[in-house]
Design an enzyme around this catalytic site. Structure first.
Site, PDB file in Angstrom:
ATOM      1  N   LYS A  71     -79.336  51.007 -20.537  1.00 24.97           N
ATOM      2  CA  LYS A  71     -79.295  51.391 -19.111  1.00 24.97           C
ATOM      3  C   LYS A  71     -78.619  50.358 -18.196  1.00 24.97           C
ATOM      4  CE  LYS A  71     -80.345  54.813 -19.146  1.00 24.97           C
ATOM      5  NZ  LYS A  71     -79.594  55.844 -19.944  1.00 24.97           N
ATOM      6  N   SER A  72     -77.643  49.654 -18.743  1.00 23.75           N
ATOM      7  CA  SER A  72     -77.003  48.587 -17.966  1.00 23.75           C
ATOM      8  C   SER A  72     -75.553  48.872 -17.608  1.00 23.75           C
ATOM      9  CB  SER A  72     -77.100  47.275 -18.751  1.00 23.75           C
ATOM     10  OG  SER A  72     -78.438  46.946 -18.972  1.00 23.75           O
ATOM     11  N   THR A  74     -73.279  50.849 -19.919  1.00 20.61           N
ATOM     12  CA  THR A  74     -72.447  51.042 -21.115  1.00 20.61           C
ATOM     13  C   THR A  74     -71.420  52.156 -20.915  1.00 20.61           C
ATOM     14  OG1 THR A  74     -74.632  50.974 -22.163  1.00 20.61           O
ATOM     15  CG2 THR A  74     -72.721  51.047 -23.629  1.00 20.61           C
ATOM     16  N   THR A 131     -72.972  49.295 -28.644  1.00 19.75           N
ATOM     17  CA  THR A 131     -74.227  48.825 -29.249  1.00 19.75           C
ATOM     18  C   THR A 131     -75.192  48.350 -28.178  1.00 19.75           C
ATOM     19  OG1 THR A 131     -75.221  47.402 -30.942  1.00 19.75           O
ATOM     20  CG2 THR A 131     -73.514  46.395 -29.593  1.00 19.75           C
ATOM     21  N   HIS A 132     -76.493  48.444 -28.500  1.00 17.93           N
ATOM     22  CA  HIS A 132     -77.526  47.822 -27.667  1.00 17.93           C
ATOM     23  C   HIS A 132     -78.195  46.679 -28.431  1.00 17.93           C
ATOM     24  CE1 HIS A 132     -77.089  50.789 -24.620  1.00 17.93           C
ATOM     25  NE2 HIS A 132     -77.739  51.760 -25.218  1.00 17.93           N
ATOM     26  N   ARG A 154     -77.355  43.984 -16.378  1.00 10.96           N
ATOM     27  CA  ARG A 154     -77.805  44.571 -15.100  1.00 10.96           C
ATOM     28  C   ARG A 154     -79.163  43.972 -14.758  1.00 10.96           C
ATOM     29  NH1 ARG A 154     -78.859  51.130 -14.149  1.00 10.96           N
ATOM     30  NH2 ARG A 154     -78.697  51.073 -11.873  1.00 10.96           N
ATOM     31  N   SER A 162     -84.509  52.631 -14.535  1.00 13.59           N
ATOM     32  CA  SER A 162     -83.596  53.530 -15.234  1.00 13.59           C
ATOM     33  C   SER A 162     -84.115  53.839 -16.649  1.00 13.59           C
ATOM     34  CB  SER A 162     -82.207  52.885 -15.302  1.00 13.59           C
ATOM     35  OG  SER A 162     -81.287  53.726 -15.935  1.00 13.59           O
ATOM     36  N   TYR A 217     -73.305  44.328 -13.825  1.00 13.35           N
ATOM     37  CA  TYR A 217     -73.278  45.675 -13.236  1.00 13.35           C
ATOM     38  C   TYR A 217     -73.147  45.568 -11.710  1.00 13.35           C
ATOM     39  CZ  TYR A 217     -75.145  50.370 -12.037  1.00 13.35           C
ATOM     40  OH  TYR A 217     -75.341  51.636 -11.538  1.00 13.35           O
ATOM     41  N   LYS A 282     -78.721  57.771 -10.607  1.00 18.49           N
ATOM     42  CA  LYS A 282     -78.401  57.314  -9.234  1.00 18.49           C
ATOM     43  C   LYS A 282     -77.216  56.371  -9.205  1.00 18.49           C
ATOM     44  CE  LYS A 282     -82.786  57.660  -6.778  1.00 18.49           C
ATOM     45  NZ  LYS A 282     -83.797  56.869  -6.054  1.00 18.49           N
ATOM     46  N   GLY A 283     -77.153  55.487 -10.192  1.00 18.82           N
ATOM     47  CA  GLY A 283     -76.032  54.547 -10.258  1.00 18.82           C
ATOM     48  C   GLY A 283     -75.975  53.590  -9.079  1.00 18.82           C
TER      49      GLY A 283
END
Ligand SMILES: Nc1ncnc2c1ncn2[C@@H]1O[C@H](COP(=O)(O)OS(=O)(=O)O)[C@@H](OP(=O)(O)O)[C@H]1O
Length: 319
Positions: A71-72, A74, A131-132, A154, A162, A217, A282-283
């Site tokens: 959730k950063s 990608t 990848t995470h 982020r 998120s 981010y 939301k971003g």
């Protein structure tokens, strides 16, 4: 071979376009499975099951790794890199979902869905690999081959929010539990891919001596022109004004939210429940302020100070 004709694409779309009724109970029982321990990192069972193959992944020197804690940003970076590499928005970008253009290395869903490794095997160079994984679990072949990597970090509070919504909408993740449980688990690193603190600092410490471009981010959000130019430079490309404008528009949150190739609407609805929370939610920077109570925020800050005291890495939680 072009990306639009690589075999993995058909395999992938075959799996992704299937709906729940066509799948047997075998697939459904893998949803919402719990976490296992992978060398000290909590991980979904499906990843641990395939770990030997993932660890032994054979990278090509021209593979580009796009790495993040979940959730950063990608998906945003995949779209930026693809636009830079293609010097615009290619036909493939308009017709192939993000996950097929930048396969997710450790993704290992039950059949008939293809794994990240399955897709990568059939994909032409130069590949983007998503990848995470925390730095210490990344297959060594990436570094032996001197591959480039882009890491996007982020701020933890927005990631927490998120990730909570993502757990609610994605049945491939473990159950999030209550908000309070999820908050505790996130702070103590008992979530998939482990501790945010370990992840961002692990990659930060690793970047010396390796070709890792570390992006925030929040910087991308505040000044996308500057950050996109830096990414292009890292990839050995220059962007003229027209191309830069095209990339800016194509990778804006609103465009990506409406684009089926980037908004994950091609994932079957029994896996991604966009009605609960859309993937492109939301971003923004600072959404945490609408969610954390004063007490939660204080507890978060206390743990944050403790865990980040020794690093030079700093984050902005608002712009
Ligand atoms: N173009 C653009 N601009 C700003 N923000 C964007 C953009 N694209 C994706 N996003 C937001 O990134 C969050 C999803 O992160 P990831 O793509 O890393 O998700 S995943 O871990 O791969 O599932 C998720 O954040 P939240 O909205 O806060 O949930 C997305 O909305």
């Amino acid at each position: 071979m072009s990306l639009s004709s690589f075999p993995g694409r058909d395999l992938a779309s075959a799996g992704l376009e299937m709906n729940a009724p066509a799948l047997d109970a075998e697939v459904l029982k893998h949803l919402r499975s719990g976490l296992t321990d992978l060398q000290g990192v909590p991980m979904t069972l499906s990843v641990t099951h395939r770990w030997d193959d993932i660890k032994n992944f054979s990278a090509h020197p021209d593979d580009l790794l796009i790495a993040t804690y979940p959730k950063s940003g990608t998906t945003w970076m995949v779209e930026i890199v693809d636009s830079i590499r293609n010097e615009g928005i290619s036909q493939e970008m308009r017709s192939i979902p993000s996950l097929m253009r930048a396969p997710f290395l450790e993704m290992n869903p039950p059949a008939p869905f293809p794994s990240g490794l399955d897709i990568l095997k059939t994909m032409p160079a130069p590949r983007m690999v998503k990848t995470h994984l925390p730095f210490q679990l990344v297959p060594q072949s990436f570094w032996d081959n001197n591959c480039k990597a882009i890491y996007i970090a982020r701020n933890a509070k927005d990631v927490l929010i998120s990730y909570y919504y993502f757990h609610k909408m994605n049945t491939g993740m473990p159950e999030p539990g209550t908000w309070h449980e999820f908050f505790d688990n996130f702070l103590s690193g008992k979530v998939s891919w482990g501790s945010w603190f370990d992840h961002v600092t692990g990659w930060w410490d690793a970047r010396e001596g390796l070709r890792i471009h570390y992006v925030f981010y929040e910087d991308l959000k505040q000044d996308p022109v500057k950050e996109i130019k830096k990414v292009a430079l890292f990839l050995g490309k220059t962007l003229n004004k027209e191309l830069l404008d095209t990339i800016l528009e194509h990778t804006s949150f609103n465009k990506m939210k409406d684009n089926p190739m980037t908004n994950f609407s091609t994932v079957p609805p029994f896996v991604f429940k966009h009605d609960i929370s859309p993937f492109m939610r939301k971003g923004t920077v600072g959404d945490w302020k609408l969610h954390l109570t004063v007490a939660e925020n204080e507890r978060f800050d206390e743990e944050y100070q403790r865990r980040m005291a020794a690093t030079s890495l700093t984050f902005r939680t608002e712009l």
